[in-house]
Each structure stands twice: as C-alpha cells, then as structure tokens.
Design a protein around this motif. Structure first.
Motif, PDB file in Angstrom:
ATOM      1  N   ILE A 230       0.844  -1.205   0.000  1.00  0.00           N
ATOM      2  CA  ILE A 230       0.000   0.000   0.000  1.00  0.00           C
ATOM      3  C   ILE A 230       0.876   1.250   0.000  1.00  0.00           C
ATOM      4  O   ILE A 230       0.640   2.191  -0.761  1.00  0.00           O
ATOM      5  CB  ILE A 230      -0.970  -0.010   1.207  1.00  0.00           C
ATOM      6  CG1 ILE A 230      -1.989  -1.145   1.040  1.00  0.00           C
ATOM      7  CG2 ILE A 230      -1.680   1.330   1.354  1.00  0.00           C
ATOM      8  CD1 ILE A 230      -2.805  -1.432   2.278  1.00  0.00           C
ATOM      9  N   ALA A 231       1.925   1.250   0.837  1.00  0.00           N
ATOM     10  CA  ALA A 231       2.833   2.404   0.898  1.00  0.00           C
ATOM     11  C   ALA A 231       3.539   2.612  -0.439  1.00  0.00           C
ATOM     12  O   ALA A 231       3.683   3.760  -0.901  1.00  0.00           O
ATOM     13  CB  ALA A 231       3.864   2.189   2.012  1.00  0.00           C
ATOM     14  N   ALA A 232       3.958   1.521  -1.095  1.00  0.00           N
ATOM     15  CA  ALA A 232       4.641   1.642  -2.390  1.00  0.00           C
ATOM     16  C   ALA A 232       3.703   2.208  -3.449  1.00  0.00           C
ATOM     17  O   ALA A 232       4.116   3.029  -4.279  1.00  0.00           O
ATOM     18  CB  ALA A 232       5.177   0.284  -2.829  1.00  0.00           C
ATOM     19  N   CYS A 233       2.439   1.792  -3.417  1.00  0.00           N
ATOM     20  CA  CYS A 233       1.445   2.339  -4.365  1.00  0.00           C
ATOM     21  C   CYS A 233       1.251   3.832  -4.132  1.00  0.00           C
ATOM     22  O   CYS A 233       1.179   4.609  -5.090  1.00  0.00           O
ATOM     23  CB  CYS A 233       0.114   1.599  -4.234  1.00  0.00           C
ATOM     24  SG  CYS A 233       0.142  -0.077  -4.886  1.00  0.00           S
ATOM     25  N   ARG A 234       1.176   4.237  -2.868  1.00  0.00           N
ATOM     26  CA  ARG A 234       1.009   5.668  -2.545  1.00  0.00           C
ATOM     27  C   ARG A 234       2.244   6.463  -2.953  1.00  0.00           C
ATOM     28  O   ARG A 234       2.133   7.605  -3.416  1.00  0.00           O
ATOM     29  CB  ARG A 234       0.758   5.852  -1.042  1.00  0.00           C
ATOM     30  CG  ARG A 234      -0.573   5.362  -0.530  1.00  0.00           C
ATOM     31  CD  ARG A 234      -1.774   6.052  -1.125  1.00  0.00           C
ATOM     32  NE  ARG A 234      -1.941   7.414  -0.687  1.00  0.00           N
ATOM     33  CZ  ARG A 234      -2.681   7.800   0.338  1.00  0.00           C
ATOM     34  NH1 ARG A 234      -3.329   6.905   1.043  1.00  0.00           N
ATOM     35  NH2 ARG A 234      -2.785   9.060   0.641  1.00  0.00           N
ATOM     36  N   ASP A 235       3.447   5.875  -2.787  1.00  0.00           N
ATOM     37  CA  ASP A 235       4.678   6.563  -3.177  1.00  0.00           C
ATOM     38  C   ASP A 235       4.749   6.772  -4.682  1.00  0.00           C
ATOM     39  O   ASP A 235       5.164   7.833  -5.160  1.00  0.00           O
ATOM     40  CB  ASP A 235       5.916   5.778  -2.715  1.00  0.00           C
ATOM     41  CG  ASP A 235       6.085   5.797  -1.202  1.00  0.00           C
ATOM     42  OD1 ASP A 235       5.420   6.634  -0.549  1.00  0.00           O
ATOM     43  OD2 ASP A 235       6.863   4.973  -0.683  1.00  0.00           O
ATOM     44  N   GLU A 236       4.340   5.739  -5.438  1.00  0.00           N
ATOM     45  CA  GLU A 236       4.395   5.818  -6.904  1.00  0.00           C
ATOM     46  C   GLU A 236       3.354   6.795  -7.455  1.00  0.00           C
ATOM     47  O   GLU A 236       3.614   7.493  -8.429  1.00  0.00           O
ATOM     48  CB  GLU A 236       4.148   4.423  -7.521  1.00  0.00           C
ATOM     49  CG  GLU A 236       5.297   3.471  -7.385  1.00  0.00           C
ATOM     50  CD  GLU A 236       6.493   3.846  -8.235  1.00  0.00           C
ATOM     51  OE1 GLU A 236       6.317   4.413  -9.322  1.00  0.00           O
ATOM     52  OE2 GLU A 236       7.622   3.587  -7.779  1.00  0.00           O
ATOM     53  N   CYS A 237       2.182   6.786  -6.831  1.00  0.00           N
ATOM     54  CA  CYS A 237       1.082   7.616  -7.350  1.00  0.00           C
ATOM     55  C   CYS A 237       0.271   8.157  -6.166  1.00  0.00           C
ATOM     56  O   CYS A 237      -0.700   7.531  -5.732  1.00  0.00           O
ATOM     57  CB  CYS A 237       0.219   6.761  -8.276  1.00  0.00           C
ATOM     58  SG  CYS A 237      -1.025   7.686  -9.159  1.00  0.00           S
ATOM     59  N   PRO A 238       0.673   9.324  -5.638  1.00  0.00           N
ATOM     60  CA  PRO A 238       0.026   9.854  -4.423  1.00  0.00           C
ATOM     61  C   PRO A 238      -1.480  10.123  -4.577  1.00  0.00           C
ATOM     62  O   PRO A 238      -2.217  10.081  -3.606  1.00  0.00           O
ATOM     63  CB  PRO A 238       0.778  11.169  -4.155  1.00  0.00           C
ATOM     64  CG  PRO A 238       2.059  11.036  -4.893  1.00  0.00           C
ATOM     65  CD  PRO A 238       1.794  10.157  -6.065  1.00  0.00           C
ATOM     66  N   ASN A 239      -1.943  10.388  -5.809  1.00  0.00           N
ATOM     67  CA  ASN A 239      -3.359  10.741  -6.017  1.00  0.00           C
ATOM     68  C   ASN A 239      -4.222   9.532  -6.372  1.00  0.00           C
ATOM     69  O   ASN A 239      -5.356   9.692  -6.815  1.00  0.00           O
ATOM     70  CB  ASN A 239      -3.476  11.783  -7.129  1.00  0.00           C
ATOM     71  CG  ASN A 239      -2.748  13.067  -6.775  1.00  0.00           C
ATOM     72  OD1 ASN A 239      -2.693  13.445  -5.611  1.00  0.00           O
ATOM     73  ND2 ASN A 239      -2.158  13.703  -7.761  1.00  0.00           N
ATOM     74  N   ILE A 240      -3.697   8.337  -6.171  1.00  0.00           N
ATOM     75  CA  ILE A 240      -4.421   7.121  -6.558  1.00  0.00           C
ATOM     76  C   ILE A 240      -5.665   6.937  -5.692  1.00  0.00           C
ATOM     77  O   ILE A 240      -5.689   7.352  -4.531  1.00  0.00           O
ATOM     78  CB  ILE A 240      -3.486   5.895  -6.438  1.00  0.00           C
ATOM     79  CG1 ILE A 240      -4.084   4.663  -7.119  1.00  0.00           C
ATOM     80  CG2 ILE A 240      -3.190   5.567  -4.991  1.00  0.00           C
ATOM     81  CD1 ILE A 240      -3.975   4.692  -8.601  1.00  0.00           C
TER      82      ILE A 240
END
Length: 201
Positions: free
Chosen positions: A138-148
């Motif tokens: 989840i943290a990696a997804c937020r790091d890659e795309c903060p507006n997801i």
C-alpha cells in the motif's frame, strides 16, 4: 611520534565501533530468536486449546453428512461393512489407519473434519508477514502515485498478497514491481469504468 599516536588512537576507535556494532547485531539476533520462539510457543498453545475435543467418531459422522451419504453407501466407499461403520460412529471400535487414509486420499475432506476439530489458526508469524507485506504494498502504491484512488488499491492488494510466492522475497525491488502491477490494474479498472460510463451516457 605524534602521528603514530593519532593513527593508533584512530585504529582503537574503529576497533571499538566494530565491537559495539557486533554486540548490537548479536543482541538483535538474540531478540529476534527469542521473539520467534515466543511466537512458536503461542501458536502451539492455540493448537493445543483447539484440539482438546478430538473425536474421530463424530468426525466420521460429519464426513458422511458432508458427502450426503447414508451409512450403507459411506461404508461401501470406505470398503468396510455397514456394521463396522456403525461401531466406528458410535465409538465402540477404534477407527483404523486404513479407513482414515481412504477418506484423506479422496481429497474432498480436510484432516480437521475427520477429527471433528476447527481448522488450525494461521500461525502468528505468518499473519505478521502478511500484514507487513500488505502495508509495504500500500505504501509503495502511494509513493508511486500519491493521487491514486486508495479504495481501488485496497481491493487489489489482498489478491496480490494471497498469490505472493513463498520463494519471492519481499525486497524493495519486488515490492515496487508488484506495486506497479497493482497500479496498472487500477488504470485498467478506471479505463473500463470510463468506457461503461460512456456507453451508458
């Protein structure tokens, strides 16, 4: 002479820092080992508590009812007489290993059903690994795309965690790769939603 003293002093400082680092690492290893042993004992305690009411005769009845068979048909399936099955189910005779093997070999019945038990709980260490992997993804997804859209990520992450191979280490590189795959799935999802909205409108 002064230069020799400084070099010797520096070497002593380096040796002391190395000794302290080794000591800290040894302490961490010991703590990790003690924690792993604590988790192993706690898991064993949970298993013992859940296995207090083992009853093979009731397990046989449960297996027969799961298959929706009467005693005659179930006895034929096991290759025993109906009278033997009745004695097993009533607890008058001890169920032989060959009968248990026959039930297990079929593959439809779980071991815990035969012994009339609830399934063993997932070990605490495994649950911790799953939770840690989920949080990292989840943290990696937020790091890659903060507006997801986080709700879509949360609905896709469990699938990724469930299919994570045991042999695949949760390294930073593997986590980032999995996060990119999740984000691709979110993109496809959003494209599909946009397409259907267009078709409806």
């Amino acid at each position: 002479m002064d230069r020799d003293f400084k070099a010797q002093f520096r070497a002593q400082g380096i040796a002391e820092r190395k000794r302290q680092t080794r000591k800290r690492n040894e302490l961490r290893r010991r703590e990790a080992s003690e924690y792993a042993e604590y988790l192993r004992r706690k898991d064993a305690k949970q298993r013992r508590a859940s296995r207090k009411h083992i009853c093979v005769s009731e397990g046989l009845i449960r297996c027969r009812k799961q298959r929706k068979l009467n005693q005659t048909d179930f006895a034929k399936f096991l290759g025993i007489s109906r009278r033997a099955l009745v004695n097993y189910e009533n607890g008058r005779r001890v169920v032989g290993g060959d009968v248990l093997e026959k039930i297990l070999a079929d593959g439809e019945i779980e071991m815990h059903d035969i012994f009339n038990l609830n399934p063993d709980p997932v070990p605490i260490s495994t649950r911790l690994e799953i939770a840690e992997l989920t949080a990292k993804l989840i943290a990696a997804c937020r790091d890659e795309c903060p507006n997801i859209d986080i709700d879509k990520v949360l609905s896709l992450v469990p699938h990724t965690v469930a299919h994570w191979p045991k042999s695949r280490r949760p390294s930073r590189k593997n986590i980032e790769k999995a996060a990119l795959e999740i984000l691709d799935d979110v993109d496809h999802w959003e494209e599909a939603e946009a397409y259907w909205d267009e078709q409806q409108g």
